[in-house]
Design an enzyme around this catalytic site. Structure first.
Site: not given
Length: 350
Positions: A193-195, A308
């Site tokens: 994941f990105d944040l 993502f």
């Protein structure tokens, strides 16, 4: 089941009770409130680019005729296929631990196709050994209006505009398109994941766009003890975390789920991010603070089943390295990309 005309060997006949038994073991049950429901479009699950090109050039009638003619030609895996396959591996591990486990992943095929095309889709699902008990064939209309009825926790679609609609209605969603994919692990589901604007809201990204790097850093340091608001993929990440806690996560080689953060944030402002995750009770196995450096190299080393991110530039770079990547079209980045596209079209006099 695959209905291609051929002779059936005695070994296949004797093996059919075992196959039926295995099928029953992996069925999710009839109550979608007890499962983690992942919806995937047919073009994300399978490679349907050629058929879609024909649809756009010649229309629906020719498209359906082609699909009917090709019913015995199995579709090739698409960009979301490894991820869906990995979810089913987690299900098997869960049922090995507890045959009565109810909270497992349940896959729903949500397609713009009509019922006639559904025959080829189901044959390809069976051929590839997938367990997809629920299917919605919406006959050209958007499936977003059915997400609530299926209690969807994640929606992967090949239609980018549907991502924004789904997120606006509170459903985690991302866009996937056909790409070359490196072979990920067959025994461990890996999700990256990105944040900002993915797990978190886009509140900090807005400040970065408006005030630049210095303004962003000042804001994050000043608010380092204040958790960030939740973003569009938080609900899916939490569900993934619940599933992981059913296993011994410290046993890295045998735990069938591993999660990653790969963010453009730097370590200086990483404290607020980590405190937010702790505040949520969300444990992540590995975190990479890239400080603006490209993400594609780290992702190539991780080899996730899905990554993502809200930035199309990061998605494009990751796809070029063979990382299955899902674009979360949300927030200030989405607005920025739309403005860039509008400006480009104006310059080109579209």
């Amino acid at each position: 089941m695959d209905c291609v005309n051929r002779s059936i060997s005695s070994s296949e006949v004797s093996d059919s009770p075992r196959k039926a038994e295995e099928l029953i073991k992996t069925l999710p049950g009839s109550d979608p409130s007890k499962t983690i429901n992942v919806a995937v479009s047919s073009r994300a699950l399978f490679d349907l680019d050629e058929e879609n090109d024909l649809f756009e050039k010649k229309g629906l009638e020719d498209y359906i005729a082609l699909q009917v003619r090709r019913e015995d030609n199995m579709l090739k895996p698409g960009s979301a296929f490894p991820f869906i396959k990995a979810l089913e591996n987690v299900n098997r591990k869960l049922r090995e631990k507890d045959p009565k486990e109810q909270e497992i992943f349940s896959i729903v095929l949500m397609s713009h196709n009509n019922a006639q095309v559904g025959i080829r889709l189901q044959k390809s699902i069976d051929h590839n050994g997938l367990m997809i008990p629920r299917m919605a064939l919406t006959g050209g209309t958007s499936p977003v209006k059915y997400l609530e009825a299926f209690n969807i926790t994640l929606f992967l679609t090949s239609y980018e505009e549907e991502v924004a609609d789904a997120i606006q209605q509170g459903f985690p969603a991302a866009h996937m398109s056909t790409q070359t994919i490196r072979s990920p692990s067959e025994t461990q589901l890996r999700v990256a994941f990105d944040l900002d604007a993915v797990l978190f809201s886009d509140e900090s990204e807005k400040i970065y766009k408006e005030k630049g790097l210095q303004g962003f850093l000042e804001n994050e340091i000043e608010h380092r003890d204040i958790p960030l608001s939740e973003g569009p993929l938080k609900r899916f990440a939490e569900a993934l975390g619940r599933m992981q806690k059913k296993f011994e996560r410290q046993d890295i080689n045998n735990c069938p789920i591993r999660t990653y953060i790969v963010t453009s944030r730097d370590a200086i402002v990483g404290q607020r991010a980590l405190k937010t995750l702790r505040h949520w009770g969300l444990e992540i196995d590995e975190c990479f603070f890239m400080a603006g450096a490209p993400k594609d190299g780290v992702l190539a080393a991780i080899i996730p089943h899905i990554f993502f991110d809200d930035q199309i530039s990061h998605i494009s770079q990751a796809r070029e390295k063979g990382t299955p990547s899902a674009h979360v079209s949300y927030g200030v980045s989405r607005d920025y990309e739309k403005e860039k596209m509008k400006s480009a079209k104006k310059d080109l006099k579209f």
